[in-house]
Each structure stands twice: as structure tokens, then as C-alpha cells.
Design a protein around this motif. Structure first.
Motif, PDB file in Angstrom:
ATOM      1  N   ILE A  50       0.846  -1.201   0.000  1.00  0.00           N
ATOM      2  CA  ILE A  50       0.000   0.000   0.000  1.00  0.00           C
ATOM      3  C   ILE A  50       0.878   1.246   0.000  1.00  0.00           C
ATOM      4  O   ILE A  50       0.693   2.167  -0.806  1.00  0.00           O
ATOM      5  CB  ILE A  50      -0.936   0.008   1.235  1.00  0.00           C
ATOM      6  CG1 ILE A  50      -1.909  -1.162   1.135  1.00  0.00           C
ATOM      7  CG2 ILE A  50      -1.692   1.333   1.331  1.00  0.00           C
ATOM      8  CD1 ILE A  50      -2.681  -1.403   2.409  1.00  0.00           C
ATOM      9  N   PHE A  51       1.873   1.246   0.873  1.00  0.00           N
ATOM     10  CA  PHE A  51       2.755   2.398   0.989  1.00  0.00           C
ATOM     11  C   PHE A  51       3.478   2.657  -0.335  1.00  0.00           C
ATOM     12  O   PHE A  51       3.451   3.761  -0.884  1.00  0.00           O
ATOM     13  CB  PHE A  51       3.773   2.149   2.105  1.00  0.00           C
ATOM     14  CG  PHE A  51       4.741   3.273   2.302  1.00  0.00           C
ATOM     15  CD1 PHE A  51       4.327   4.478   2.869  1.00  0.00           C
ATOM     16  CD2 PHE A  51       6.071   3.139   1.920  1.00  0.00           C
ATOM     17  CE1 PHE A  51       5.218   5.509   3.054  1.00  0.00           C
ATOM     18  CE2 PHE A  51       6.960   4.186   2.093  1.00  0.00           C
ATOM     19  CZ  PHE A  51       6.534   5.364   2.664  1.00  0.00           C
ATOM     20  N   LEU A  52       4.095   1.607  -0.873  1.00  0.00           N
ATOM     21  CA  LEU A  52       4.891   1.757  -2.096  1.00  0.00           C
ATOM     22  C   LEU A  52       4.035   2.288  -3.239  1.00  0.00           C
ATOM     23  O   LEU A  52       4.415   3.241  -3.921  1.00  0.00           O
ATOM     24  CB  LEU A  52       5.503   0.399  -2.474  1.00  0.00           C
ATOM     25  CG  LEU A  52       6.338   0.373  -3.748  1.00  0.00           C
ATOM     26  CD1 LEU A  52       7.600   1.214  -3.569  1.00  0.00           C
ATOM     27  CD2 LEU A  52       6.738  -1.057  -4.105  1.00  0.00           C
ATOM     28  N   PHE A  53       2.867   1.687  -3.420  1.00  0.00           N
ATOM     29  CA  PHE A  53       2.070   2.091  -4.577  1.00  0.00           C
ATOM     30  C   PHE A  53       1.438   3.468  -4.397  1.00  0.00           C
ATOM     31  O   PHE A  53       1.250   4.192  -5.369  1.00  0.00           O
ATOM     32  CB  PHE A  53       1.063   0.995  -4.942  1.00  0.00           C
ATOM     33  CG  PHE A  53       1.729  -0.150  -5.641  1.00  0.00           C
ATOM     34  CD1 PHE A  53       1.866  -0.142  -7.024  1.00  0.00           C
ATOM     35  CD2 PHE A  53       2.307  -1.194  -4.927  1.00  0.00           C
ATOM     36  CE1 PHE A  53       2.534  -1.178  -7.670  1.00  0.00           C
ATOM     37  CE2 PHE A  53       2.980  -2.226  -5.568  1.00  0.00           C
ATOM     38  CZ  PHE A  53       3.089  -2.221  -6.947  1.00  0.00           C
ATOM     39  N   SER A  54       1.161   3.847  -3.146  1.00  0.00           N
ATOM     40  CA  SER A  54       0.687   5.213  -2.938  1.00  0.00           C
ATOM     41  C   SER A  54       1.762   6.216  -3.328  1.00  0.00           C
ATOM     42  O   SER A  54       1.495   7.245  -3.959  1.00  0.00           O
ATOM     43  CB  SER A  54       0.311   5.455  -1.478  1.00  0.00           C
ATOM     44  OG  SER A  54      -0.350   4.355  -0.948  1.00  0.00           O
ATOM     45  N   VAL A  55       2.992   5.897  -2.913  1.00  0.00           N
ATOM     46  CA  VAL A  55       4.077   6.824  -3.237  1.00  0.00           C
ATOM     47  C   VAL A  55       4.306   6.887  -4.748  1.00  0.00           C
ATOM     48  O   VAL A  55       4.501   7.970  -5.317  1.00  0.00           O
ATOM     49  CB  VAL A  55       5.382   6.423  -2.500  1.00  0.00           C
ATOM     50  CG1 VAL A  55       6.529   7.317  -2.926  1.00  0.00           C
ATOM     51  CG2 VAL A  55       5.192   6.506  -1.001  1.00  0.00           C
ATOM     52  N   ILE A  56       4.228   5.723  -5.411  1.00  0.00           N
ATOM     53  CA  ILE A  56       4.396   5.719  -6.870  1.00  0.00           C
ATOM     54  C   ILE A  56       3.320   6.588  -7.511  1.00  0.00           C
ATOM     55  O   ILE A  56       3.596   7.408  -8.387  1.00  0.00           O
ATOM     56  CB  ILE A  56       4.332   4.279  -7.431  1.00  0.00           C
ATOM     57  CG1 ILE A  56       5.560   3.494  -6.981  1.00  0.00           C
ATOM     58  CG2 ILE A  56       4.254   4.298  -8.959  1.00  0.00           C
ATOM     59  CD1 ILE A  56       5.593   2.048  -7.436  1.00  0.00           C
TER      60      ILE A  56
END
Lengths: 267, 273, 295
Positions: A50-56
Motif C-alpha cells: 500500500i505504501f509503495l504504490f501510494s508513493v508511486i
């Protein structure tokens, strides 16, 4: 092949991630990488995802551009996955001859793959959203305290920045020399290891000579533009923390604590 | 990100022709020439050499590269051996020739480009820029190509170095009967040497004709970011002033003959332009 | 007032072997004296090895003469305490566009000079804006230099010098590696800087056509000045230029050939318009005469 390395390639769009201070991004990346090594639970990976894809999403860098960076680690990925897959002892799922695939093996291989991919994606976010110069600025400033111990921080940062600038140029040059030598009948593909190594000479010698020539030219150009080391230098864009950086620090800390907590969970 | 570098390009080059290839930077010239010796493969379409499809399975591409020699831009950046002669032998050796045969070829090639035999044992990194370039061209010539393709062989050289290289290429064409494809930014050079001009614009082939014919389209050339030789513009100016010189003159010699022809009636009747 | 004052310069290239023993000494400049007036546009012509690049490097203290002095705005290039001031007064642009761009973003590269000089932040931003505008590259501010054409890279390099607020820019064969449109852009830019900003330009080249619009041409050969005059006078000496292995612009050469063949055309024709002005009346008269003879 070499072109596919996205690390060190800046993707110029305006986004909240781009606007963050490089020191924030450095710290966040460190914490993120650390968090990946600290967890091996499904919940942890769910949070990381969730964190990674939000940042992307926030970075506004097209996903396919990020994925390109993965091609470079393909071999590493395949190797580590197969090692884990075939060599982990445990409950056997199925086996043919001497090949045994275990439940544990499948599980670790999967985690390994996800972890590797996330590591690369996470660090490419930093390089894609931060100009290499800002990145080296960030490093220079964060590591500035080391100057006291005689570490030439400014010089190292400058060297990194220049290296990054010349990587694409040298990649292109490699390609060109390779083609030129192929046109002269050189063969870079067939033959054994020794033959292949020998075939590299007509590529490497001109490449080194060219790199040296460029280095000489560049040092002269830098001198001509009054470069005299880090002393007394000012900056066009000095690093200043903004409101967004504080928010980012809070978010990454919350994320990190959550990741720590997942270790307490049973699954 | 991917874009089409060549679109529907078709042309034929007869044996023994001197062809100039012109086009704005990024028009597809360099891509085009890399297809001609099989370094790049077209997405669709093919290339024939001696009526044989070079991309057909089993075609000897390595053999083709010795017959279609390709000299890249700034070819001196590919020199790597200890001495000049060994560097030039690299191509022939790759073709599987014996050492003495390769030496013979190398010496012949160096002679053709006018490198002093006393330099043969010198390092290729110690000689002047113009000489380096000639050694690099010799490295391709030593493979004995019938077709020689050169990508801006005069880039960055001074006028003397430029003339030496061009004269040498012209001699290979006229004396050795070699087919030449010369990529150039200089309209004056192609006007002087080429039998035909290939004009590329935005990945397409726009003209393939004699230089004189092509230069009459100087307005279209300008739209492509190119130009015609100064002499072509002079002819157009004169005609606009009501003086009917041949609009197809493009070199100094031709202009001189044409203009002086106006003062000697005899010459005017059989001007050869 | 002279911004550049080079007097009785000698310079040698010394080649040493592995043991640091002198192997060969090549004299690159011998007894060279050149002074350049503030605000002028000077072209230095010469073939490779004539010493023109060696001379360029003396002008901002990148190398020092063996004998003689080089004064930039009255400052001796040997005086190390003035070195930064000299380099900022007399900026340099080099031949290879790739090898002189230091930063990975256009604006950061332009800022490199002022940053080295310790210019305050707000002032750097202003200078970078201004310099990029002057070379017509403001739209590329945030681009990576790797995606620019050769001519654009050279203009960024010029902006990098402009951001140091120089009085003079020395350009060492800045167009040698460019295509015709890149060459045109770079030339137009330096001419504008000369006219609008009053920057002294020393343009080193082997393309004769680029020298036509200069105020003064200096021709070098073998480490010496062999000609020093206004373009028209220089271009009148076609045979001498050819002997120095320099080529003459096509129109000048044609005019010269026609004159040799007996047409009454003056020496030193530089442009097509000038040539037309002379040959049109002559050719019209010849045509009329021809037509009269026919009738």
C-alpha cells in the motif's frame, strides 16, 4: 541492456514527491529499505505494498517507466528465486528426480522475489524523482558532519554527480563502438569465455581512452568556470525543509512503526 | 517512447555510383545506413545486396560486412591497437585471413588513404586528427569492400583535413570503381562529388535524384532544415533579375563557366551544364 | 581600451617519456602578440595545429605562457590571487558540447559558475533566468542536457559563462561538432551577445564563412599571426588563404575566379548580394550586346 537501468535517471514532472527535500527522501528510502528486511509477514508486505504504490501514484512517474529498472536485476531475481525454490528443505509439494519443491521453498522464494522487486522499485522512486545533483546535495549535507573526520564529502558528492551525468553518454558510446567494431567483423557474441573476454579489448580500449579524454576536457571546463573545490561555494537551490517534509517524516515514521508492529502479529 | 526511425524507405543503388545522403539531424540517415550492412534489422521490409535478401535466414552477414564497409562518425574513436598497421589488420583478421595476407591488405588500404609508411609502426594515438581518421577509414577499406558507406567522414576536421578525406574517397570511387554512400551536412561537398542524392526528412525518403535536380527544390529543402549550395541561390537570384543562367548550376566551376559564357557567345551555345 | 593584451608569448608542448625525460619539444606559439579591444567581435582562423587553441587556453589562465605576459582587463594571468577574477571576466566555451556540461539539469549547469564564485542564492536564480533567456534556452531550464541537440548544448554552455557576468567570451571551435542549423544558432547567439550586451567575443574557428560578420579577423599559422585585418581585406587575399590551407567562402571564391578571368569585380566580395550588384549590370549589358549581334 545497459539502457534499462533506470537508477540515476531523473523523470522530470512536478509532483509532491519531486518537491520533497532530498534529505527527506534519503531518510525515507533508508527506513523503507530497512522495513523490508525487518518483516516477513503477509501483513507487513501488505502495508509495504500500500505504501509503495501510494508513493508511486503520488510521484506521477508512469509505472511502466519504473518497471524498466527491474530488467537489470532479472538475472539476480531468477537466481535467488530458484535457489530458494529448489534448495529450501521442508514439506515437499512435488518433486521430479533430484528437484524438490517444498512449501517453505515456494513461500520464501515468493517473499524473496517481492522483497527484491520492492527494494528496486523503492530506490528507483528516489532516483526518478530527485535530480542526481539534488541527491548528491542531500548526501553532502546529511553526511557533512563527516568532514570533521577528514572525509572529503564535497569531492565525493561532486564525483558521484559527474559520474551520473556521464553514464548515459558512455552507454551510448559503448553501443556505438560496439557497432563500429562489428562493422569491422568483430564478434562479441560467439566463442567461449576467454574468446569473449579477448573480444572485449577492441571495445574497452577505445572506451577507456574516450573516458579519459572526456575527464580531461571536463576538468578543464570546470576550472574555466571557476571551480576551486567546495570552499566558498553557494547554491542556487540550497536545501531547506518545508512543511511537506515534516508531513513526509511523520508518514514514514508511522509506516515504519506499523511495519515493526507486524512482527508481533502471528501471520 | 519508441518512435519510428524509418518509414517506408525504398531505393536502389547501382554498382559504381557515388550517392550523397543528406537530411537534418534526426531525419533517419544514421539509422538508414546501419540497415545497409545488417547492423540493424528493419521491423518490416528488407535490404537486398546483389539481389540477395540480407535478412534471409542463413545469409552470411559477417561476409556482407566485409563487402559493404561502414565507416561511423568520428571513426578514430574506435582505434585500439598498439600500432597503426595492427589496427588496420583487425578487419582482415576477423575475416579469417592469414597474417601476411592481412598485412598486405592493410598496407594497401593505408596507401589508398595516403598514410605515410613510416607511420605504420607508430601508435594510432600519437598522430594528428586527420591522420587518425584516415587510419580508421583504412581499417574498413582493408576488408576489401565494394560498397563504402561513410557517416560524415569530415566532421570536425579543418578545411585541409576535409579536402584530403574527400579527395581520397573520390579517388576510391573513380579509380577503384567503388560504390560510395556519403552522409554529409555539406551541400557544397555533395554537389561536387555525388552522382545521386538521397534526401531524408522525418524518417522518410523525400528525393532520390541527381544533385542538380534535387537542388532545384531548394525551397522544399529549406523547409526540411536543409539548404542548397550558395551557387544554386546565386542562379535563382540571377534568373529573378532576368538573366537566364542555367538554374541547375551548383558548383563554382559551373557558375564560372556559365557566367563567363555570357561574354563569349561561342561558349554560350554549348554550355555543358 | 583593450580587454586582452598578450605580448611576446612563447609556449611549448613538452612530450615526456615514461622516465620523465624530455622526448620532444614542440613550439606551439612563438613571439605572439595580440591585443583585443573591448566590445569587439574577433575571429581567429587557422588550421589544426596553428596554435589557436593553445592561445585560447592562455586567455583565462588554464595554461601559462613560457615567456611573455597575458593581461585580461589589466590582470596578469600569472597572478594567482586574480585567477578567479580573470576566469570570470574572460569566460570560455569549448569544442565538445558533451564534455563541458557538468550538471544533470540545464539550470543547475548554468548556476555552476556563479555557485563557484559564491554569489548569493537569489542573485544566482536571477542570473540563471537572465542567461538562459539571452541564449534562447529558457524553455529547457529543467531538461536533462543529454536530451538536447549539439547546438542547444553549446548555447547552455554559453549561458553558463554568461551567468558569471563576463566581459569577454572566448569560444574555442564551438561549432566544429555541430550540424549546420546548430552552427547557425550558436553564431546568432554570440553575435547577439556582442551587439546587445556589449560582450567581447573571441571566436576561434576554421570555418571561413563564420568569420564574414566579424569586426576583425586574425589568421594564425605555425604559432604566429600571419594576417590581421577586417574581413573584407582578409578575404581579398584568396591565394594566400589557400596556401594556409584555409578555404574561402564559395561566393568569395567565385568572385575571385571571375575577377581572375577578367571581369571588373573588386576583391573581397563577402556576400551574394554584393556579387550580384556587380555581375547583374555586366551580364545584362553582355546579353544586350549578344542579342544585338544576333539581329
Amino acid at each position: 541492456m545497459l539502457r534499462d537501468i533506470t537508477i540515476g535517471q531523473y523523470y522530470p514532472v512536478a509532483s509532491r514527491i519531486h518537491a520533497l527535500d532530498p534529505r527527506t527522501k534519503l531518510a525515507a528510502t533508508m527506513l523503507y529499505l530497512l522495513s523490508l528486511f525487518m518483516t516477513d509477514s503477509v501483513a507487513g508486505y501488505a502495508i509495504a505494498t500500500i505504501f509503495l504504490f501510494s508513493v508511486i501514484r503520488l510521484s506521477r512517474v508512469p509505472f511502466r517507466f519504473m518497471v524498466r529498472g527491474l530488467k537489470a536485476i532479472m538475472i539476480l531475481l531468477v537466481l535467488s528465486v530458484s535457489f530458494n525454490l529448489f534448495l529450501t528443505p521442508g514439506t515437499e509439494l512435488f518433486g521430479i528426480g533430484f528437484i524438490h519443491i517444498t512449501y517453505e521453498g515456494l513461500f520464501t522464494a515468493l517473499f524473496m522475489a517481492v522483497r527484491l522487486v520492492y527494494l528496486v522499485l523503492g530506490s528507483s522512486i528516489m532516483t526518478l524523482t530527485t535530480t542526481p545533483n539534488a541527491l548528491t546535495d542531500g548526501l553532502e549535507k546529511s553526511l557533512g558532519f563527516m568532514k570533521r573526520f577528514g572525509v572529503p564529502v564535497h569531492e565525493i558528492a561532486m564525483m558521484m554527480s559527474i559520474a551520473l551525468r556521464f553514464i548515459p553518454i558512455l552507454v551510448e558510446e559503448t553501443d556505438k563502438i560496439m557497432k563500429a567494431q562489428t562493422a569491422r567483423g568483430a564478434d562479441f557474441e560467439s566463442g567461449g569465455l576467454i574468446q569473449k573476454a579477448r573480444a572485449m579489448v577492441p571495445l574497452l580500449v577505445p572506451l577507456f581512452i574516450s573516458a579519459f579524454r572526456r575527464a580531461l576536457d571536463l576538468s578543464m571546463a570546470m576550472e574555466a568556470r571557476c571551480y576551486h573545490g567546495g570552499e566558498g561555494r553557494t547554491k542556487m537551490r540550497p536545501l531547506r525543509y518545508g512543511k511537506n517534509d515534516m508531513h513526509a517524516y511523520v508518514i514514514i515514521l508511522i509506516y515504519f512503526i506499523l511495519m515493526l508492529l507486524t512482527n508481533l502479529l502471528p501471520f | 517512447m519508441e518512435s519510428c526511425a524509418l518509414k517506408d524507405v525504398s531505393f536502389e543503388v547501382e554498382d559504381g555510383l557515388f550517392v550523397g545522403l543528406i537530411g537534418h539531424t534526426g531525419s533517419g540517415k544514421s539509422t538508414l545506413i546501419q540497415h545497409l550492412n545488417g547492423l540493424m534489422k528493419p521491423t518490416s521490409g528488407t535490404v537486398y545486396f546483389d539481389e540477395e535478401d540480407i535478412f534471409a535466414p542463413g545469409y552470411d552477414l559477417k561476409g556482407l560486412r566485409s563487402r559493404v564497409g561502414l565507416v561511423f562518425q568520428y571513426p578514430e574513436y574506435q582505434l585500439f591497437e598498439q600500432d597503426i598497421i595492427t589496427d588496420v589488420k583487425f578487419g582482415p583478421k576477423n575475416m579469417g585471413l592469414k597474417d601476411d595476407e592481412a598485412s598486405g591488405r592493410a598496407e594497401e588500404a593505408l596507401r589508398l588513404v595516403g598514410v605515410d609508411p613510416r607511420l605504420y609502426k607508430r601508435s594510432p594515438f600519437e598522430i594528428s586528427g586527420g591522420q587518425k581518421r584516415r587510419v580508421a577509414i583504412a581499417g574498413v577499406l582493408a576488408m576489401g569492400p565494394r560498397v563504402l558507406i561513410l557517416d560524415e567522414p569530415t566532421a570536425g576536421l579543418d578545411p585541409k583535413g576535409r579536402d584530403e578525406i574527400l579527395d581520397c574517397i573520390d579517388a576510391l570511387h573513380t579509380e577503384k570503381g567503388m560504390t560510395v554512400i556519403l552522409v554529409s551536412h555539406s551541400m557544397d561537398d555533395v554537389a561536387r562529388y555525388a552522382d545521386r542524392l538521397l534526401v531524408m526528412d522525418k524518417s522518410r525518403l523525400c528525393y532520390y535524384d541527381t544533385p542538380k535536380e534535387v537542388f532545384t527544390h531548394y525551397k522544399e529543402l529549406e523547409r526540411m532544415g536543409l539548404s542548397a549550395p550558395q551557387i544554386t541561390y546565386l542562379a535563382a537570384d540571377l534568373r529573378r533579375a532576368g538573366i537566364m543562367v542555367d538554374e541547375r548550376m551548383s558548383t563554382i566551376e559551373e557558375a564560372k563557366a556559365e557566367i563567363l559564357g555570357f561574354f563569349h557567345d561561342k561558349d554560350k551555345d554549348h554550355n555543358s551544364i | 581600451m583593450n580587454i586582452i593584451e598578450a605580448a611576446h608569448i612563447f609556449f611549448d608542448y613538452v612530450q615526456k617519456d615514461e622516465n620523465d625525460q624530455i622526448e620532444e619539444i614542440n613550439e606551439a606559439l612563438s613571439d605572439l602578440s595580440i591585443s583585443i579591444e573591448k566590445g569587439s567581435f574577433v575571429c581567429i582562423l587557422g588550421h589544426n595545429g596553428s596554435g589557436k587553441s593553445t592561445f585560447a587556453k592562455l586567455l583565462n589562465g588554464l595554461s601559462l605562457p613560457k615567456e611573455g605576459t597575458v593581461l585580461i582587463s589589466g590582470m596578469d594571468t600569472r597572478d594567482e590571487s586574480r585567477l578567479l577574477n580573470i576566469r570570470k571576466t574572460c569566460g570560455m566555451v569549448f569544442q565538445n558540447p558533451d564534455n563541458q556540461i557538468i550538471a544533470n539539469v540545464v539550470e543547475e549547469d548554468v548556476a555552476f559558475g556563479p555557485e563557484n564564485l559564491g554569489v548569493p542564492t537569489e542573485e544566482i536564480v536571477r542570473r540563471v533566468d537572465d542567461a538562459l533567456k539571452k541564449v534562447g534556452m529558457e524553455a529547457y531550464r529543467l531538461n536533462s542536457p543529454n536530451r538536447l541537440s549539439g547546438g542547444q548544448k553549446q548555447r547552455v554552455a554559453i549561458a553558463g559563462v554568461m551567468a558569471m557576468k563576463p566581459e569577454c567570451i572566448v569560444l574555442d571551435e564551438p561549432t566544429a561538432m555541430l550540424d549546420p542549423s546548430g552552427r547557425r544558432d550558436v553564431l546568432r547567439t554570440v553575435h547577439e551577445l556582442n551587439k546587445k550586451e556589449g560582450i567581447t567575443i573571441v571566436h576561434i574557428t576554421h570555418y571561413m564563412e563564420e568569420a564574414v560578420d566579424a569586426d576583425r579577423i586574425i589568421v594564425m599559422d605555425d604559432g604566429r599571426v600571419v594576417m590581421d585585418d577586417e574581413p573584407r581585406k582578409i578575404f581579398s587575399r584568396v591565394d594566400e588563404l589557400r596556401n594556409l590551407s584555409l578555404s574561402v567562402p564559395q561566393i568569395t571564391e567565385l568572385a575571385y575566379e571571375l575577377r581572375q578571368a577578367g571581369m571588373p569585380i573588386p576583391l573581397g566580395i563577402l556576400t551574394r548580394e554584393e556579387l550580384l550588384q556587380y555581375i547583374i549590370p555586366l551580364m545584362k549589358r553582355a546579353e544586350r550586346k549578344g542579342a544585338g549581334a544576333d539581329a
